[in-house]
Design a protein around this motif. Structure first.
Motif, PDB file in Angstrom:
ATOM      1  N   LEU A 211       0.834  -1.209   0.000  1.00 23.64           N
ATOM      2  CA  LEU A 211       0.000   0.000   0.000  1.00 23.64           C
ATOM      3  C   LEU A 211       0.866   1.255   0.000  1.00 23.64           C
ATOM      4  O   LEU A 211       0.533   2.255  -0.654  1.00 23.64           O
ATOM      5  CB  LEU A 211      -0.919  -0.006   1.225  1.00 23.64           C
ATOM      6  CG  LEU A 211      -1.936  -1.149   1.304  1.00 23.64           C
ATOM      7  CD1 LEU A 211      -2.720  -1.058   2.605  1.00 23.64           C
ATOM      8  CD2 LEU A 211      -2.883  -1.097   0.116  1.00 23.64           C
ATOM      9  N   LEU A 212       1.981   1.205   0.736  1.00 27.17           N
ATOM     10  CA  LEU A 212       2.872   2.358   0.797  1.00 27.17           C
ATOM     11  C   LEU A 212       3.497   2.635  -0.569  1.00 27.17           C
ATOM     12  O   LEU A 212       3.636   3.798  -0.981  1.00 27.17           O
ATOM     13  CB  LEU A 212       3.956   2.124   1.848  1.00 27.17           C
ATOM     14  CG  LEU A 212       4.989   3.248   2.038  1.00 27.17           C
ATOM     15  CD1 LEU A 212       4.306   4.553   2.413  1.00 27.17           C
ATOM     16  CD2 LEU A 212       6.007   2.860   3.094  1.00 27.17           C
ATOM     17  N   LYS A 214       2.179   2.028  -3.464  1.00 26.18           N
ATOM     18  CA  LYS A 214       1.162   2.658  -4.300  1.00 26.18           C
ATOM     19  C   LYS A 214       1.000   4.132  -3.950  1.00 26.18           C
ATOM     20  O   LYS A 214       0.800   4.980  -4.825  1.00 26.18           O
ATOM     21  CB  LYS A 214      -0.174   1.926  -4.127  1.00 26.18           C
ATOM     22  CG  LYS A 214      -0.193   0.524  -4.701  1.00 26.18           C
ATOM     23  CD  LYS A 214      -1.551  -0.137  -4.484  1.00 26.18           C
ATOM     24  CE  LYS A 214      -1.566  -1.554  -5.057  1.00 26.18           C
ATOM     25  NZ  LYS A 214      -2.881  -2.213  -4.819  1.00 26.18           N
ATOM     26  N   GLU A 215       1.092   4.433  -2.666  1.00 23.83           N
ATOM     27  CA  GLU A 215       0.947   5.814  -2.216  1.00 23.83           C
ATOM     28  C   GLU A 215       2.091   6.692  -2.724  1.00 23.83           C
ATOM     29  O   GLU A 215       1.887   7.860  -3.086  1.00 23.83           O
ATOM     30  CB  GLU A 215       0.905   5.847  -0.685  1.00 23.83           C
ATOM     31  CG  GLU A 215       0.817   7.242  -0.079  1.00 23.83           C
ATOM     32  CD  GLU A 215      -0.507   7.930  -0.348  1.00 23.83           C
ATOM     33  OE1 GLU A 215      -0.555   9.185  -0.277  1.00 23.83           O
ATOM     34  OE2 GLU A 215      -1.496   7.225  -0.647  1.00 23.83           O
ATOM     35  N   LEU A 216       3.297   6.156  -2.777  1.00 18.91           N
ATOM     36  CA  LEU A 216       4.471   6.947  -3.158  1.00 18.91           C
ATOM     37  C   LEU A 216       4.749   6.921  -4.665  1.00 18.91           C
ATOM     38  O   LEU A 216       5.536   7.738  -5.151  1.00 18.91           O
ATOM     39  CB  LEU A 216       5.713   6.423  -2.425  1.00 18.91           C
ATOM     40  CG  LEU A 216       5.688   6.496  -0.892  1.00 18.91           C
ATOM     41  CD1 LEU A 216       6.957   5.897  -0.323  1.00 18.91           C
ATOM     42  CD2 LEU A 216       5.531   7.937  -0.417  1.00 18.91           C
ATOM     43  N   LYS A 219       5.409  10.060  -7.297  1.00 19.80           N
ATOM     44  CA  LYS A 219       5.550  11.333  -6.588  1.00 19.80           C
ATOM     45  C   LYS A 219       7.015  11.749  -6.515  1.00 19.80           C
ATOM     46  O   LYS A 219       7.912  10.917  -6.469  1.00 19.80           O
ATOM     47  CB  LYS A 219       4.964  11.232  -5.176  1.00 19.80           C
ATOM     48  CG  LYS A 219       3.456  11.038  -5.151  1.00 19.80           C
ATOM     49  CD  LYS A 219       2.922  11.041  -3.726  1.00 19.80           C
ATOM     50  CE  LYS A 219       1.405  10.903  -3.713  1.00 19.80           C
ATOM     51  NZ  LYS A 219       0.855  10.904  -2.337  1.00 19.80           N
ATOM     52  N   VAL A 230       4.934  12.427   4.330  1.00 17.62           N
ATOM     53  CA  VAL A 230       4.001  11.611   3.551  1.00 17.62           C
ATOM     54  C   VAL A 230       3.881  10.209   4.149  1.00 17.62           C
ATOM     55  O   VAL A 230       2.778   9.657   4.264  1.00 17.62           O
ATOM     56  CB  VAL A 230       4.457  11.536   2.076  1.00 17.62           C
ATOM     57  CG1 VAL A 230       3.622  10.509   1.313  1.00 17.62           C
ATOM     58  CG2 VAL A 230       4.347  12.893   1.418  1.00 17.62           C
ATOM     59  N   PHE A 234       0.649   8.553   5.852  1.00 19.38           N
ATOM     60  CA  PHE A 234       0.120   7.291   5.322  1.00 19.38           C
ATOM     61  C   PHE A 234      -0.170   6.300   6.448  1.00 19.38           C
ATOM     62  O   PHE A 234      -1.214   5.644   6.456  1.00 19.38           O
ATOM     63  CB  PHE A 234       1.131   6.670   4.352  1.00 19.38           C
ATOM     64  CG  PHE A 234       0.836   5.241   4.022  1.00 19.38           C
ATOM     65  CD1 PHE A 234      -0.133   4.907   3.093  1.00 19.38           C
ATOM     66  CD2 PHE A 234       1.529   4.213   4.664  1.00 19.38           C
ATOM     67  CE1 PHE A 234      -0.416   3.570   2.804  1.00 19.38           C
ATOM     68  CE2 PHE A 234       1.253   2.890   4.378  1.00 19.38           C
ATOM     69  CZ  PHE A 234       0.280   2.558   3.446  1.00 19.38           C
ATOM     70  N   THR A 237      -3.376   6.946   8.099  1.00 14.81           N
ATOM     71  CA  THR A 237      -4.584   6.945   7.266  1.00 14.81           C
ATOM     72  C   THR A 237      -5.429   5.693   7.426  1.00 14.81           C
ATOM     73  O   THR A 237      -6.646   5.794   7.626  1.00 14.81           O
ATOM     74  CB  THR A 237      -4.208   7.139   5.775  1.00 14.81           C
ATOM     75  OG1 THR A 237      -3.539   8.388   5.625  1.00 14.81           O
ATOM     76  CG2 THR A 237      -5.460   7.115   4.902  1.00 14.81           C
TER      77      THR A 237
END
Length: 263
Positions: A211-212, A214-216, A219, A230, A234, A237
């Motif tokens: 998941l991390l 995908k978040e980064l 960017k 960030v 995360f 969240t």
């Protein structure tokens, strides 16, 4: 007269033993003494010297339950880790003698010096640094991780220590060292048995880090502080139920690992 140099693949921790001769019996005897101190390795890599390529060493391999791998007879550099570490250890022994210093102190300093700024060869298998002649603090010699973990639980999960802690970590050397195990026992943590490390069986790998990523993804950041913010945002969240869902997947993954048919 000669010596045998043994280097742990994981930590680069060296053992240097003096030999009265280079016969196979002497080499095997020294290896047994090293295994008695640190445990039996799963794999031993060596050159094709006659001390390792004989019926007695094959029996030693079978009796002590390890796998012996040799480099090619004409290509000793294929065993690059061994060759490189042998050269490194030979060099600091030679320099110590040239400087009229004790080679054992040179070995001690090498074992307690961080490699690539990460950890020293001694800290990885023992879970803590070892004392040398340089100035040190008491915290320098304490085991890694577990002390900080207790403080973290105490500050963020009040009352949890008194109720009992189920502790899950992998089988990395710092986690299984005598000091770490002793500290965990003193803390009163109940340790869940962990199979050999696999990303499929680590909640941080199969759940959190995916998941991390995908978040980064895609960017760009101007500073380390931006990255830290960030990542911290995360971690706050996902809801409590989301974390619980990821952890609750673990028993099923254990079962799949145990009952999976070999290919």
């Amino acid at each position: 007269m000669g010596r045998i140099i043994i280097v742990d693949y994981f930590s680069k921790f060296p053992e240097i033993a003096r030999l009265t001769d280079t016969k196979k019996e002497s080499v095997i005897r020294k290896l047994k003494s090293v295994f008695a101190r640190y445990g039996i390795p799963q794999i031993i890599m060596s050159d094709n010297g006659p001390q390792f390529n004989n019926y007695m060493f094959k029996k030693f391999e079978k009796d002590w339950d390890f796998k012996h791998i040799t480099s090619g007879p004409l290509h000793s550099k294929s065993n690059c880790l061994v060759e490189r570490n042998v050269q490194t250890n030979e060099n600091f022994i030679k320099k110590a003698r040239q400087a009229d210093e004790n080679p054992f102190l040179a070995l001690l300093n090498f074992r307690s010096t961080k490699i690539d700024g990460v950890e020293s060869p001694a800290a990885l298998p023992f879970g803590r640094d070892i004392r040398n002649k340089l100035p040190y603090t008491n915290s320098y010699l304490k085991p890694r991780n577990t002390k900080k973990l207790k403080l973290g639980i105490r500050s963020k999960r009040r009352g949890k220590l008194s109720k009992g802690v189920l502790f899950l970590h992998d089988n990395a050397r710092p986690h299984t060292s005598c000091k770490t195990v002793s500290t965990i026992i003193k803390l009163g943590f109940e340790v869940l048995e962990h199979p050999a490390y696999s990303p499929d069986l680590a909640p941080s790998d199969y759940f959190l880090f995916g998941l991390l990523k995908k978040e980064l993804k895609g960017k760009r950041f101007d500073s380390n502080e931006d990255v830290q913010k960030v990542v911290q945002d995360f971690f706050h969240t996902p809801s409590k139920s989301a974390y619980k869902k990821g952890i609750y997947k673990l028993p099923e993954r254990w079962r799949r690992c145990i009952y999976r048919k070999p290919r």
